[in-house]
Design a protein around this motif. Structure first.
Motif, mmCIF file in Angstrom:
data_model
loop_
_atom_site.group_PDB
_atom_site.id
_atom_site.type_symbol
_atom_site.label_atom_id
_atom_site.label_comp_id
_atom_site.label_asym_id
_atom_site.label_seq_id
_atom_site.Cartn_x
_atom_site.Cartn_y
_atom_site.Cartn_z
ATOM 1 N N CYS A 1 48.705 10.532 15.983
ATOM 2 C CA CYS A 1 47.114 11.926 16.331
ATOM 3 C C CYS A 1 47.344 13.094 17.171
ATOM 4 C CB CYS A 1 46.191 10.735 16.363
ATOM 5 S SG CYS A 1 47.072 10.161 18.179
ATOM 6 N N VAL A 2 49.068 13.511 17.759
ATOM 7 C CA VAL A 2 48.820 14.401 18.108
ATOM 8 C C VAL A 2 50.059 15.024 17.666
ATOM 9 C CG1 VAL A 2 50.583 15.261 20.727
ATOM 10 C CG2 VAL A 2 49.284 12.823 20.659
ATOM 11 N N THR A 3 50.835 15.002 17.564
ATOM 12 C CA THR A 3 52.032 16.147 16.049
ATOM 13 C C THR A 3 50.884 16.230 14.965
ATOM 14 O OG1 THR A 3 53.915 15.176 17.428
ATOM 15 C CG2 THR A 3 53.929 16.802 15.045
ATOM 16 N N PHE A 4 50.342 15.184 14.453
ATOM 17 C CA PHE A 4 49.928 15.571 12.901
ATOM 18 C C PHE A 4 47.842 15.457 13.401
ATOM 19 C CE2 PHE A 4 54.518 14.254 11.789
ATOM 20 C CZ PHE A 4 54.872 15.528 11.143
ATOM 21 N N ARG A 5 47.698 15.645 14.497
ATOM 22 C CA ARG A 5 46.524 15.637 14.141
ATOM 23 C C ARG A 5 45.818 14.607 13.691
ATOM 24 N NH1 ARG A 5 46.892 21.712 13.317
ATOM 25 N NH2 ARG A 5 48.634 21.988 14.766
ATOM 26 N N GLY A 6 45.717 13.427 13.713
ATOM 27 C CA GLY A 6 44.652 12.442 12.358
ATOM 28 C C GLY A 6 43.874 11.592 13.318
ATOM 29 N N ASN A 7 43.408 11.762 12.609
ATOM 30 C CA ASN A 7 42.381 10.673 13.502
ATOM 31 C C ASN A 7 42.760 9.784 14.703
ATOM 32 O OD1 ASN A 7 40.169 8.545 14.220
ATOM 33 N ND2 ASN A 7 38.421 10.100 12.998
ATOM 34 N N GLN A 8 42.314 9.321 16.239
ATOM 35 C CA GLN A 8 43.155 8.730 16.702
ATOM 36 C C GLN A 8 42.432 7.240 16.651
ATOM 37 O OE1 GLN A 8 41.972 10.424 20.558
ATOM 38 N NE2 GLN A 8 43.493 12.580 19.788
ATOM 39 N N VAL A 9 41.123 6.864 16.047
ATOM 40 C CA VAL A 9 40.653 5.648 15.710
ATOM 41 C C VAL A 9 41.551 5.497 15.021
ATOM 42 C CG1 VAL A 9 38.963 4.409 15.640
ATOM 43 C CG2 VAL A 9 38.641 6.045 17.131
ATOM 44 N N VAL A 10 41.579 5.892 13.853
ATOM 45 C CA VAL A 10 41.984 5.500 12.053
ATOM 46 C C VAL A 10 43.664 4.735 13.148
ATOM 47 C CG1 VAL A 10 43.354 6.661 10.315
ATOM 48 C CG2 VAL A 10 40.833 6.751 10.539
ATOM 49 N N SER A 11 44.257 6.036 13.672
ATOM 50 C CA SER A 11 45.583 5.911 13.906
ATOM 51 C C SER A 11 45.925 4.757 14.802
ATOM 52 C CB SER A 11 46.224 6.929 15.000
ATOM 53 O OG SER A 11 47.156 6.270 15.587
ATOM 54 N N GLY A 12 44.817 4.242 15.411
ATOM 55 C CA GLY A 12 44.977 2.829 16.366
ATOM 56 C C GLY A 12 44.571 1.827 16.044
ATOM 57 N N VAL A 13 43.679 1.517 14.623
ATOM 58 C CA VAL A 13 43.650 0.480 13.552
ATOM 59 C C VAL A 13 44.567 0.031 13.245
ATOM 60 C CG1 VAL A 13 41.514 -0.312 12.406
ATOM 61 C CG2 VAL A 13 40.966 0.810 13.687
ATOM 62 N N GLU B 1 43.852 7.629 27.493
ATOM 63 C CA GLU B 1 42.473 8.419 27.483
ATOM 64 C C GLU B 1 42.581 9.471 28.591
ATOM 65 O OE1 GLU B 1 39.440 5.425 26.494
ATOM 66 O OE2 GLU B 1 40.477 4.696 24.734
ATOM 67 N N ARG B 2 42.551 9.327 30.220
ATOM 68 C CA ARG B 2 43.010 10.883 30.785
ATOM 69 C C ARG B 2 43.550 11.699 29.782
ATOM 70 N NH1 ARG B 2 40.044 11.937 35.467
ATOM 71 N NH2 ARG B 2 39.025 9.724 36.055
ATOM 72 N N SER B 3 44.035 11.371 28.871
ATOM 73 C CA SER B 3 45.004 12.727 28.177
ATOM 74 C C SER B 3 44.119 13.087 27.131
ATOM 75 C CB SER B 3 46.059 12.365 28.334
ATOM 76 O OG SER B 3 46.529 12.140 26.908
ATOM 77 N N GLY B 4 43.167 12.137 26.919
ATOM 78 C CA GLY B 4 42.255 13.308 25.913
ATOM 79 C C GLY B 4 42.937 12.327 24.782
ATOM 80 N N VAL B 5 43.595 11.233 24.327
ATOM 81 C CA VAL B 5 44.290 10.373 22.830
ATOM 82 C C VAL B 5 42.777 8.841 23.221
ATOM 83 C CG1 VAL B 5 46.032 9.287 21.816
ATOM 84 C CG2 VAL B 5 46.038 11.261 23.118
ATOM 85 N N VAL B 6 42.470 8.971 22.672
ATOM 86 C CA VAL B 6 41.444 7.283 22.814
ATOM 87 C C VAL B 6 42.923 6.150 22.508
ATOM 88 C CG1 VAL B 6 40.113 5.825 20.472
ATOM 89 C CG2 VAL B 6 39.670 8.630 21.501
ATOM 90 N N ASP B 7 42.872 5.365 22.777
ATOM 91 C CA ASP B 7 43.503 4.568 22.577
ATOM 92 C C ASP B 7 43.289 3.118 22.451
ATOM 93 O OD1 ASP B 7 46.088 2.776 21.716
ATOM 94 O OD2 ASP B 7 47.353 3.725 24.308
ATOM 95 N N ILE B 8 42.992 2.865 20.474
ATOM 96 C CA ILE B 8 42.051 1.647 20.259
ATOM 97 C C ILE B 8 43.364 0.627 20.524
ATOM 98 C CG2 ILE B 8 41.739 2.571 17.803
ATOM 99 C CD1 ILE B 8 39.357 0.847 18.719
ATOM 100 N N SER B 9 44.681 0.811 20.150
ATOM 101 C CA SER B 9 45.562 0.192 19.528
ATOM 102 C C SER B 9 46.462 -0.405 20.570
ATOM 103 C CB SER B 9 47.035 0.897 19.145
ATOM 104 O OG SER B 9 47.196 2.153 20.079
ATOM 105 N N LEU B 10 45.353 -0.539 22.225
ATOM 106 C CA LEU B 10 45.863 -1.294 23.227
ATOM 107 C C LEU B 10 47.004 -2.854 23.031
ATOM 108 C CD1 LEU B 10 43.682 -0.135 26.388
ATOM 109 C CD2 LEU B 10 45.932 0.440 25.451
ATOM 110 N N GLU B 11 45.881 -3.689 21.756
ATOM 111 C CA GLU B 11 46.386 -4.620 21.565
ATOM 112 C C GLU B 11 47.274 -4.528 20.170
ATOM 113 O OE1 GLU B 11 43.770 -7.058 21.631
ATOM 114 O OE2 GLU B 11 44.191 -8.668 20.158
ATOM 115 N N GLY B 12 47.460 -3.994 19.589
ATOM 116 C CA GLY B 12 48.660 -3.957 19.149
ATOM 117 C C GLY B 12 49.464 -3.974 19.990
ATOM 118 N N LYS B 13 49.445 -3.203 20.674
ATOM 119 C CA LYS B 13 50.967 -3.077 21.273
ATOM 120 C C LYS B 13 51.019 -3.898 22.772
ATOM 121 C CE LYS B 13 49.907 1.316 23.531
ATOM 122 N NZ LYS B 13 49.759 2.503 22.937
#
Lengths: 321, 514
Positions: free
Chosen positions: A82-94, A30-42
């Motif tokens: 969400c970096v290369t293809f600029r997708g929504n970070q929350v959707v990707s995380g979910v 997140e400090r790099s600007g990427v929302v990481d809601i996928s901590l749980e999944g990882k």
């Protein structure tokens, strides 16, 4: 009373460990600007991998290595989306959370045929407990003995590692070139781009750090804290870690504090299970367990201080002009 | 003296169907200040982006100090000695000045080591070019003028010998602009080549040695500044004669159309932005509100337009009263003859994904002129829009085209057409010519004057002092949410307005000087 407190604090250390790993994983991301809601999944995928590989190879370390690899791959998947293809970070995380929940269960069922669990790990395939020198001798000394031999000694290597991750992350983020650039990417990626640094490379690097730390968190849960993988065994700890990250305002020491606080609440809830509190009746376990979320919501509502997120968080970087 | 710092030869760049740069050539003499002027969309920014490695040219070559340069990204540009000060600063607000300047060339893996050296180099640069900043100040807390200094220092620290400034004065007060020009002149003395991109003729005349004019992606002229004049440059920019001075016949101020008394407004974060403002606007008069952007003008306009309700105080349009206890919705205001051309036309003025004809009736969509029995007649709306477009010279004249596909100037003309078509008594206009080309500016100004001459009352908020000075009958200056000055247009000039605009900034400035 003191003994109870020490035992609770001892449990706090154990419960906080995965929170610390995951929250700091989130901090890098997140400090790099990427929302990481996928901590749980990882974490969940890493937990499954660690248990499965440790069982098959009879080596906890190979399990850890595989867990990190799987967690990093999921982080990279997040990056591609969400970096290369600029997708929504929350959707990707979910999506990653759902993927991890489904895959761990399906693969667990088909490989081990135990209803989605992995077989019990033998002690050799687990991370064992490290006793501090003299812990046995100190045990009978009042207070200090308890703190030394119960609370500090007698944990597995992950617990100590987690407490080393904190100063190390702080140093990396605030005292090195890498950290300066990573934080800059989360605040104003254009400034970084115009300075001749690749925004994408920095964000991938941040996700790599997040992947590694989630790998540790997952492996700890299934091959150190427990001795097998059970379905959905992370039980929302990824989200609690995310809450701790926000509660700690994305800063290392406050985040550590939040993780310990949330861990402590969890430990208290376990200890109070079924206990009658005079005048109150049954201890409100559910309420205590919900406290991390409640506190975070209260914080976000602006009641004590303001949680100022990195400015560019959640925004894919588009080069323009 | 005659050697060229920069030589661009036949640069072309195409975006889809649009040829943004077509066969553009430019030579910049070493040690001079060279202006590049052109309207919005003339291709200035694209050209500079190519120079700084944001885009690659489709064809053409770039020579820096006589050597062929291949610039693929910003790092390449920095390596050959090109530095850029962007219109929107490329700074990290939460970092210190020193951290911002060293970002990208930290000197070593560990910050502490590199920063000690950087601090020394920085203080040397500061002395050499007379650019004072505190290296440990947080950038976000510095005034805009100082932030710009940080940007310049950042470029110089990275070894820039050629400095590109993209519309550097847009956010500055006249005094800050003067300071900037002093800095540019001292940079020139030290042998730095400066490339100044702007659409303001006055700046070009004031500070440059040479000037190049761009129009529709092409380089149309090069001049020595001393041998040209603003009228010629304006004509070259637009491609036809332009009237820079407006005819403003005297009118008698009529009855009060708008009265604001002791108005206070808070923004969404609960911060008080308008701190007790009172003024009046009479029929047949244009009142201009001047001020550096972000001093409460936006919130004032929002309150006047009924978009947010005031914290306290009163707004009165004839019989219509707006106050904290008496909220009014925008449709009631339209009925009372108040029209609004908002500052942010993309967010508030238009629905950019709707067609021009739908946008042409937004806010007036309930009018019986195009509704029958509650059903909107799209053919009537289309016809209405076509009339408006013809009347206000909106191009292309296609009512079915999506609004996003019009240029800024044409979008603005469409909004103005919609609002003026209702012959309002009071018109609130925010930044009417922001991002609008010169030709359209002339047109918009003329229409505003027409309304005034007919006896309409206009409240104009703009950060462009020229616009305020040429249109207004009376000027009110806002600074930090308060009115810091009010004077008749005949008594006003840039210098006095500038001082009023910065009345509270002086405190900041003196603090920053330690």
């Amino acid at each position: 009373m003191i003994d109870t407190l020490i035992l609770t604090l001892d449990a706090t250390m154990r419960v906080s460990t995965p929170l610390i790993f995951a929250a700091f994983a989130g901090m890098f991301s997140e400090r790099s600007g990427v929302v990481d809601i996928s901590l749980e999944g990882k974490m969940l995928a890493a937990a499954f991998t660690a248990a499965a590989v440790a069982y098959l190879t009879n080596s906890a370390w190979l399990g850890l290595g595989a867990a990190i690899m799987v967690s990093v791959s999921l982080a990279m998947l997040h990056g591609v989306a969400c970096v290369t293809f600029r997708g929504n970070q929350v959707v990707s995380g979910v999506a990653i959370n759902i993927l991890a929940a489904g895959l761990t269960m399906t693969l667990g069922l088909s490989w081990f045929k135990q209803g989605g669990q992995t077989p019990q790990l033998t002690d050799a395939a687990r991370f064992s407990i490290i006793e501090f020198p003299g812990a046995e001798m100190m045990r009978d000394v009042p207070v200090i003995g308890g703190i030394y031999s119960e609370m500090l000694s007698g944990h597995n290597i992950f617990v100590y590692l987690a407490f080393l991750v904190v100063p190390f992350s702080w140093w990396l983020l605030f005292r090195t070139r890498f950290g300066l650039r990573l934080r800059a990417v989360g605040e104003n990626p254009k400034a970084v781009d115009t300075a001749g640094i690749s925004v994408h490379r920095m964000r991938y690097a941040a996700l790599l750090c997040a992947g590694i730390l989630c790998g540790f968190a997952g492996a700890y849960i299934s091959s150190a804290q427990n001795a097998q993988f059970v379905r959905d065994m992370t039980a929302g700890q990824g989200f609690i870690a995310l809450a701790a990250l926000i509660f700690g305002k994305w800063r290392p020491l406050p985040v550590l504090g939040a993780c310990l606080l949330f861990g402590f609440l969890d430990a208290v809830a376990v200890r109070l299970q079924g206990v009658e509190i005079p005048g109150l009746g049954k201890a409100p376990i559910q309420l205590i367990e919900a406290l991390p979320y409640i506190l975070t919501v209260v914080l976000l509502a602006g009641f004590f201080g303001k949680a100022v997120a990195p400015k560019a968080i959640g925004l894919p970087y588009v080069k323009e002009r | 003296m005659t050697s060229n710092a920069l030589q661009l030869e036949s640069i072309s760049k195409r975006f889809g169907a649009v040829l943004a740069n077509s066969d553009v050539s430019l030579s910049v003499e070493q040690g001079t200040i060279h202006g590049v002027i052109g309207e919005n969309g003339a291709g200035k920014s694209t050209l500079m982006s190519i120079l700084y490695g944001f885009y690659q040219a489709d064809s053409g070559s770039i020579k820096v100090f006589g050597k062929e340069a291949k610039i693929h990204d910003s790092q390449d540009a920095i390596d050959v000695g090109i530095g850029m000060v962007h219109q929107h600063f490329m700074l990290v607000d939460t970092f210190t000045v020193l951290e911002n300047i060293t970002l990208g060339c930290e000197g070593s893996m560990l910050l502490s080591k590199g920063q000690a050296q950087a601090r020394e180099a920085l203080s040397k640069l500061s002395r050499e070019y007379n650019l004072k900043v505190d290296p440990d100040a947080l950038v976000g807390e510095l005034p805009v003028g100082v932030q710009q200094r940080v940007e310049i220092l950042k470029a110089l620290y990275k070894g820039a010998k050629i400095l590109i400034l993209d519309e550097p004065t847009g956010v500055l007060t006249p005094q800050e602009t003067d300071d900037l020009f002093k800095i540019l002149l001292s940079l020139k003395e030290q042998g730095v080549t400066v490339l100044l991109i702007t659409h303001k003729l006055k700046e070009i005349m004031h500070v440059t040695d040479n000037v190049s004019v761009m129009r529709q992606g092409k380089m149309v002229a090069h001049r020595h500044t001393a041998e040209t004049n603003p009228e010629e440059l304006a004509e070259l920019m637009v491609g036809r004669k332009v009237v820079l001075q407006l005819e403003k016949p005297a009118t008698d101020a009529g009855s009060k159309a708008l009265t604001v008394s002791n108005l206070k407004v808070r923004d969404a974060q609960g911060i008080e932005r308008v701190k007790g403002v009172s003024f009046e606007v009479a029929a047949g008069e244009i009142v201009g509100i001047a001020g550096v952007s972000g001093n409460g003008q936006t919130e004032l306009m929002e309150a006047l337009a009924g978009m947010v309700s005031p914290e306290s105080g009163e707004i009165r349009y004839g019989d219509l009263l707006i106050s904290a206890d008496h909220k009014v919705c925008p449709s009631e205001m339209r009925k009372a003859g108040v029209a609004h051309v908002p500052e942010d036309r993309h967010r508030v003025g238009l629905v950019t994904s709707f067609s021009a004809s739908e946008n042409a009736i937004l806010g007036y969509h309930r009018s019986s002129a195009w509704n029958s029995k509650g059903v909107l007649s799209s053919s009537t709306v289309g016809k209405h829009c076509a009339e408006l477009m013809a009347d206000f010279d909106v191009r292309p004249q296609d009512p079915t085209l999506k609004c996003a596909n019009f240029s800024g100037g044409n979008q603005q003309k469409l909004i103005l057409a919609r609002e003026l078509d209702q012959t309002p008594k009071v018109l609130l206009v925010g930044q009417p010519t922001r991002g609008v080309d010169i030709g359209a500016i002339e047109f918009i100004h003329q229409r505003l004057l027409d309304m005034r001459n007919r006896g309409g009352a206009i409240l104009l908020v703009s950060v462009e002092l020229d616009e305020i000075l040429s249109l207004s009958d009376r000027i009110i200056v806002m600074c930090d949410g308060r009115v810091t000055g009010e004077l008749a247009a005949s008594e006003a000039d840039e210098c006095t307005l500038g001082l009023m605009m910065s009345s509270s900034r002086d405190i900041n400035a003196s603090e920053e000087k330690e």
